[in-house]
Design a protein around this motif. Structure first.
Motif, PDB file in Angstrom:
ATOM      1  N   GLU A 154     -17.418  58.353   8.626  1.00  0.00           N
ATOM      2  CA  GLU A 154     -18.370  58.536   9.682  1.00  0.00           C
ATOM      3  C   GLU A 154     -17.367  58.656  10.995  1.00  0.00           C
ATOM      4  O   GLU A 154     -16.001  58.297  11.080  1.00  0.00           O
ATOM      5  CB  GLU A 154     -19.481  57.597  10.015  1.00  0.00           C
ATOM      6  N   ALA A 155     -17.871  59.546  11.760  1.00  0.00           N
ATOM      7  CA  ALA A 155     -17.206  59.668  13.159  1.00  0.00           C
ATOM      8  C   ALA A 155     -18.230  59.663  14.410  1.00  0.00           C
ATOM      9  O   ALA A 155     -19.504  59.871  14.057  1.00  0.00           O
ATOM     10  CB  ALA A 155     -16.662  61.256  13.369  1.00  0.00           C
ATOM     11  N   ASP A 156     -17.962  58.984  15.236  1.00  0.00           N
ATOM     12  CA  ASP A 156     -18.956  58.906  16.496  1.00  0.00           C
ATOM     13  C   ASP A 156     -18.787  59.967  17.569  1.00  0.00           C
ATOM     14  O   ASP A 156     -17.936  60.929  17.477  1.00  0.00           O
ATOM     15  CB  ASP A 156     -18.759  57.500  17.086  1.00  0.00           C
ATOM     16  N   ILE A 157     -19.526  59.935  18.277  1.00  0.00           N
ATOM     17  CA  ILE A 157     -19.872  61.143  19.458  1.00  0.00           C
ATOM     18  C   ILE A 157     -18.794  61.286  20.206  1.00  0.00           C
ATOM     19  O   ILE A 157     -18.674  62.266  20.793  1.00  0.00           O
ATOM     20  CB  ILE A 157     -21.251  60.929  20.132  1.00  0.00           C
ATOM     21  N   TYR A 158     -17.706  60.114  20.206  1.00  0.00           N
ATOM     22  CA  TYR A 158     -16.607  60.472  21.041  1.00  0.00           C
ATOM     23  C   TYR A 158     -15.373  60.580  20.368  1.00  0.00           C
ATOM     24  O   TYR A 158     -14.279  60.810  21.031  1.00  0.00           O
ATOM     25  CB  TYR A 158     -16.451  59.282  21.965  1.00  0.00           C
ATOM     26  N   GLY A 159     -15.425  60.753  18.715  1.00  0.00           N
ATOM     27  CA  GLY A 159     -14.198  60.955  18.092  1.00  0.00           C
ATOM     28  C   GLY A 159     -13.517  59.923  17.486  1.00  0.00           C
ATOM     29  O   GLY A 159     -12.528  60.142  16.996  1.00  0.00           O
ATOM     30  N   ASN A 160     -14.011  58.805  17.487  1.00  0.00           N
ATOM     31  CA  ASN A 160     -13.503  57.671  16.651  1.00  0.00           C
ATOM     32  C   ASN A 160     -14.007  57.708  15.242  1.00  0.00           C
ATOM     33  O   ASN A 160     -15.016  58.214  15.041  1.00  0.00           O
ATOM     34  CB  ASN A 160     -13.807  56.139  17.300  1.00  0.00           C
ATOM     35  N   ILE A 161     -13.132  57.586  14.449  1.00  0.00           N
ATOM     36  CA  ILE A 161     -12.877  57.714  13.025  1.00  0.00           C
ATOM     37  C   ILE A 161     -13.146  56.457  12.111  1.00  0.00           C
ATOM     38  O   ILE A 161     -12.517  55.463  12.316  1.00  0.00           O
ATOM     39  CB  ILE A 161     -12.310  58.709  12.366  1.00  0.00           C
ATOM     40  N   ASN A 162     -14.089  56.291  11.315  1.00  0.00           N
ATOM     41  CA  ASN A 162     -14.142  55.147  10.225  1.00  0.00           C
ATOM     42  C   ASN A 162     -13.584  55.803   8.894  1.00  0.00           C
ATOM     43  O   ASN A 162     -14.724  56.886   8.391  1.00  0.00           O
ATOM     44  CB  ASN A 162     -15.591  54.423  10.428  1.00  0.00           C
ATOM     45  N   VAL A 215      -7.492  61.849  17.253  1.00  0.00           N
ATOM     46  CA  VAL A 215      -8.288  62.584  16.440  1.00  0.00           C
ATOM     47  C   VAL A 215      -8.419  63.966  17.166  1.00  0.00           C
ATOM     48  O   VAL A 215      -8.898  63.821  18.433  1.00  0.00           O
ATOM     49  CB  VAL A 215      -9.670  62.158  16.189  1.00  0.00           C
ATOM     50  N   LYS A 216      -7.656  64.901  16.725  1.00  0.00           N
ATOM     51  CA  LYS A 216      -7.612  66.326  17.488  1.00  0.00           C
ATOM     52  C   LYS A 216      -9.013  67.109  16.895  1.00  0.00           C
ATOM     53  O   LYS A 216      -9.609  68.010  18.074  1.00  0.00           O
ATOM     54  CB  LYS A 216      -6.542  66.941  17.218  1.00  0.00           C
ATOM     55  N   ILE A 217      -9.270  67.257  15.703  1.00  0.00           N
ATOM     56  CA  ILE A 217     -10.458  68.248  15.232  1.00  0.00           C
ATOM     57  C   ILE A 217     -11.177  67.238  14.115  1.00  0.00           C
ATOM     58  O   ILE A 217     -10.690  66.664  13.281  1.00  0.00           O
ATOM     59  CB  ILE A 217      -9.556  69.267  14.464  1.00  0.00           C
ATOM     60  N   VAL A 218     -12.569  67.491  14.326  1.00  0.00           N
ATOM     61  CA  VAL A 218     -13.474  67.082  13.265  1.00  0.00           C
ATOM     62  C   VAL A 218     -14.377  68.204  12.831  1.00  0.00           C
ATOM     63  O   VAL A 218     -14.743  69.145  13.537  1.00  0.00           O
ATOM     64  CB  VAL A 218     -14.507  66.136  14.244  1.00  0.00           C
ATOM     65  N   VAL A 219     -14.638  68.177  11.585  1.00  0.00           N
ATOM     66  CA  VAL A 219     -15.040  69.346  10.910  1.00  0.00           C
ATOM     67  C   VAL A 219     -16.259  68.945   9.945  1.00  0.00           C
ATOM     68  O   VAL A 219     -15.771  67.905   9.155  1.00  0.00           O
ATOM     69  CB  VAL A 219     -14.068  70.029  10.018  1.00  0.00           C
ATOM     70  N   THR A 220     -17.072  69.397  10.027  1.00  0.00           N
ATOM     71  CA  THR A 220     -18.234  69.275   8.801  1.00  0.00           C
ATOM     72  C   THR A 220     -18.790  70.681   8.452  1.00  0.00           C
ATOM     73  O   THR A 220     -18.378  71.639   8.986  1.00  0.00           O
ATOM     74  CB  THR A 220     -19.546  68.436   9.266  1.00  0.00           C
ATOM     75  N   GLU A 221     -19.848  70.647   7.505  1.00  0.00           N
ATOM     76  CA  GLU A 221     -20.206  72.054   7.145  1.00  0.00           C
ATOM     77  C   GLU A 221     -20.925  72.743   8.301  1.00  0.00           C
ATOM     78  O   GLU A 221     -21.120  74.143   8.328  1.00  0.00           O
ATOM     79  CB  GLU A 221     -20.872  72.066   5.843  1.00  0.00           C
ATOM     80  N   GLN A 222     -21.363  72.213   9.168  1.00  0.00           N
ATOM     81  CA  GLN A 222     -22.133  72.641  10.381  1.00  0.00           C
ATOM     82  C   GLN A 222     -21.239  73.451  11.546  1.00  0.00           C
ATOM     83  O   GLN A 222     -21.663  74.283  12.201  1.00  0.00           O
ATOM     84  CB  GLN A 222     -22.642  71.404  11.206  1.00  0.00           C
ATOM     85  N   LEU A 261     -16.831  73.220  13.612  1.00  0.00           N
ATOM     86  CA  LEU A 261     -15.751  72.612  14.029  1.00  0.00           C
ATOM     87  C   LEU A 261     -15.720  72.171  15.293  1.00  0.00           C
ATOM     88  O   LEU A 261     -16.067  72.849  16.413  1.00  0.00           O
ATOM     89  CB  LEU A 261     -14.403  73.205  13.506  1.00  0.00           C
ATOM     90  N   ALA A 262     -15.302  70.883  15.713  1.00  0.00           N
ATOM     91  CA  ALA A 262     -14.983  70.195  17.189  1.00  0.00           C
ATOM     92  C   ALA A 262     -13.788  70.202  17.451  1.00  0.00           C
ATOM     93  O   ALA A 262     -13.208  69.603  16.693  1.00  0.00           O
ATOM     94  CB  ALA A 262     -15.754  69.265  17.264  1.00  0.00           C
ATOM     95  N   ASP A 263     -13.416  70.828  18.226  1.00  0.00           N
ATOM     96  CA  ASP A 263     -11.850  71.072  18.693  1.00  0.00           C
ATOM     97  C   ASP A 263     -11.971  70.108  20.106  1.00  0.00           C
ATOM     98  O   ASP A 263     -12.358  70.264  21.312  1.00  0.00           O
ATOM     99  CB  ASP A 263     -11.387  72.254  19.218  1.00  0.00           C
ATOM    100  N   LEU A 264     -11.098  68.902  19.867  1.00  0.00           N
ATOM    101  CA  LEU A 264     -11.549  67.790  20.786  1.00  0.00           C
ATOM    102  C   LEU A 264     -10.206  67.764  21.881  1.00  0.00           C
ATOM    103  O   LEU A 264     -10.074  66.918  22.781  1.00  0.00           O
ATOM    104  CB  LEU A 264     -11.516  66.486  20.422  1.00  0.00           C
ATOM    105  N   ARG A 265      -9.327  68.544  21.531  1.00  0.00           N
ATOM    106  CA  ARG A 265      -8.030  68.440  22.486  1.00  0.00           C
ATOM    107  C   ARG A 265      -8.347  68.875  23.837  1.00  0.00           C
ATOM    108  O   ARG A 265      -8.642  69.581  24.137  1.00  0.00           O
ATOM    109  CB  ARG A 265      -7.008  69.599  21.876  1.00  0.00           C
ATOM    110  N   GLY A 266      -7.702  67.748  24.428  1.00  0.00           N
ATOM    111  CA  GLY A 266      -7.737  67.891  26.009  1.00  0.00           C
ATOM    112  C   GLY A 266      -9.162  67.645  26.768  1.00  0.00           C
ATOM    113  O   GLY A 266      -9.543  68.053  27.858  1.00  0.00           O
ATOM    114  N   LEU A 267      -9.979  67.124  26.049  1.00  0.00           N
ATOM    115  CA  LEU A 267     -11.583  66.954  26.458  1.00  0.00           C
ATOM    116  C   LEU A 267     -11.483  65.551  26.770  1.00  0.00           C
ATOM    117  O   LEU A 267     -11.170  64.536  26.030  1.00  0.00           O
ATOM    118  CB  LEU A 267     -12.580  67.419  25.181  1.00  0.00           C
ATOM    119  N   SER A 268     -12.453  65.375  27.876  1.00  0.00           N
ATOM    120  CA  SER A 268     -12.767  63.972  28.172  1.00  0.00           C
ATOM    121  C   SER A 268     -13.889  63.535  27.130  1.00  0.00           C
ATOM    122  O   SER A 268     -14.253  64.140  26.526  1.00  0.00           O
ATOM    123  CB  SER A 268     -13.534  63.828  29.674  1.00  0.00           C
ATOM    124  N   PRO A 269     -14.205  62.114  27.247  1.00  0.00           N
ATOM    125  CA  PRO A 269     -15.129  61.520  26.189  1.00  0.00           C
ATOM    126  C   PRO A 269     -16.611  62.299  26.319  1.00  0.00           C
ATOM    127  O   PRO A 269     -17.191  62.679  25.244  1.00  0.00           O
ATOM    128  CB  PRO A 269     -15.147  60.121  26.749  1.00  0.00           C
TER     129      PRO A 269
END
Length: 504
Positions: free
Chosen positions: A367-375, A431-438, A440-448
């Protein structure tokens, strides 16, 4: 090559015995290092013989017979499964994937230490884990001088041989004799403050020896075996895996166009499973040539890429192949021997090398949360699945850290994107990139707050997207702070709801 000719050292032929006799040499209460990494190169006979011995002792009402088992990573039912079934394991580290072993861990019948795979050797050398009493190591052969030909994984074998007081060798004639020369065992590592740079600047570099050095006076038994590695049937990518792979491949093409990746990409690290194989299949079908891999395991997809020329070199510590992949490797080993290098895991997973080479790390998540932390390890925060493995070694230190998962699990009852992860393995900082079949979220340089919008809108399943946005908006206006907004009384309510109602 016959089984007998695999033991070319005359002095060690005198120590050949049955697995049952070797198992009798293992006392209770000790720390035992065993070879094996992702179901490759683990001892096939001695663990089973030891489990049978323990079973008989248990039936006779003898005191519990347990040992601590240290490996490279996961092994197989013939090791983890049989020893866990008779409650023969006191402590297990650093990674496992066996269902019986997992049950014993989650019911409190077995202690488990989950360690970054790159650190295990240093832990052992530093004395953090205690003393290693004995090692059981599978090899493909023993040379005249007593040096060992590694088998289909190297893992922690170098360290176990150096650290153990006594060694039992399993010489497996089922391992392809032409593995000889494919390995690169480096003897230049040291503990702080005596470390020196590891001089690998390309995945194809060789800096070590093709053999494992083994003091003959440590060897107390040699057991001959002829048994295959655990094989993992390869599943053709499903629609979800193909969509995830498509998002990643499109991302690579955009990064090349923007000049942030070379056309040959950067060295690839890939976790094991259906989704990574789908990505490898997509890379092989694309315009790429002369790619490289600096990774833990070589899967079917990498063999195909090596054969087609898409992949020029693959550096790893082990194989993880299907029955078809094993047959392909054995039938064409002359082609693969010049393109594959197998190293010990404290080199294959070394943070220094992942950073220097600029590895593109692709690993799975629970699982990933809405801020990009990964379990990536715990189900509902408390139940261990397998372990962190090497994902942290590469995610924190690679040029790109990509985490992938289907957006839902359990037929849609569970969302892979949640308000707050129930266990943290990889923080938002790694965590820079999160991908599901829905998407891709590119998180580089983004605030929470920017990351929350990116992840919810691109990665969450539409069935859960409105509830996630509602949680975020209410947290944002809760007055508790706007940097990383949370509703503490609700942050884990999705997990509680699943535990009590069977759906999030």
């Amino acid at each position: 090559m016959s089984s007998e000719s695999r033991i070319r050292c005359a002095a060690l032929r005198d120590r050949v015995m049955s697995a049952e006799a070797a198992a009798e040499l293992i006392p209770a209460g000790i720390n035992v290092g065993m070879s094996g990494f992702t179901g490759a190169g683990y001892p096939k006979a001695v663990p089973g013989a030891l489990a049978e011995r323990i079973r008989k002792l248990n039936a006779a009402g003898e005191p519990p017979f347990r040992i601590s088992v240290w490996t490279g990573a996961s092994t197989a039912p013939e090791l983890d499964g049989v020893l866990a079934e008779v409650d023969g394991i006191e402590m297990r580290l650093p990674f496992q994937s066996d269902p019986i072993c997992r049950d014993r861990i989650n019911t409190g019948k077995m202690d488990y230490v989950d360690i970054h795979l790159s650190e295990v050797s240093q832990y052992a050398w530093s004395g953090f884990l205690g003393k290693m009493d004995l090692a059981v190591i599978e090899v493909a052969g023993i040379r005249e001088d007593g040096s060992l030909i590694p088998s289909s994984s190297v893992g922690n074998n170098k360290t176990w041989i150096e650290q153990a007081d006594k060694i039992i060798l399993e010489v497996n004639s089922k391992q392809n004799a032409k593995l000889e020369g494919m390995h690169d065992v480096y003897y230049g590592t040291a503990l702080p403050p005596n470390r020196k740079p590891i001089m690998i600047t390309d995945p194809a570099d060789r800096i070590g020896e093709p053999y494992l050095a083994c003091p003959m006076d440590k060897v107390i038994a040699v057991v001959e075996t002829s048994a295959p590695d655990r094989n993992t049937p390869f599943k053709a990518p499903d629609e979800t895996s193909r969509k995830i792979a498509e998002h990643i491949l499109n991302f690579f093409h955009r990064e090349i166009e923007l000049g942030r990746l070379p056309k040959e990409l950067l060295p690839i690290q890939s976790g094991v499973g259906n989704i990574p194989n789908a990505v490898l299949e997509g890379l092989d079908a694309g315009p790429f040539k002369n790619l490289t891999a600096f990774t833990e395991v070589i899967q079917d997809g990498m063999l195909k890429m090596l054969k087609s020329g898409t992949l020029a070199t693959a550096s790893a510590t082990a194989f993880s192949l299907s029955p078809e992949g094993i047959a392909e490797f054995d039938n064409n080993i002359d082609l693969y021997r010049d393109k594959i290098i197998l190293r010990q895991q404290d080199i294959s997973n070394h943070p220094e090398l992942a950073r220097r080479l600029g590895v593109i790390a692709m690993n799975g998540l629970i699982e990933a949360d809405i801020y990009g932390n990964i379990n990536s390890t715990h189900v509902m925060g408390t139940r261990m699945m397998n372990g962190i493995g090497g994902s942290g070694d590469f995610a924190r230190n690679g040029y790109l850290s990509i985490f992938v998962s289907p957006s839902t699990a359990k037929d849609g009852a569970i969302s892979a994107i949640v308000p707050m992860v129930s266990h943290v393995d990889h923080t938002e900082h790694d965590v820079k990139i999160v991908v599901t079949e829905q998407g891709l979220a590119d998180l580089r340089g983004l605030s929470p707050r920017q990351r929350a919008h990116e992840i919810i809108n691109n990665c969450a399943h539409p069935d859960f997207r409105p509830a996630l946005m509602d949680y975020y908006e209410r947290a944002l206006h809760s007055g508790r702070g706007m940097h990383t907004p949370h509703l503490l009384e609700e942050a884990l309510s999705w997990h509680v709801r699943y535990e009590t109602q069977g759906q999030m």
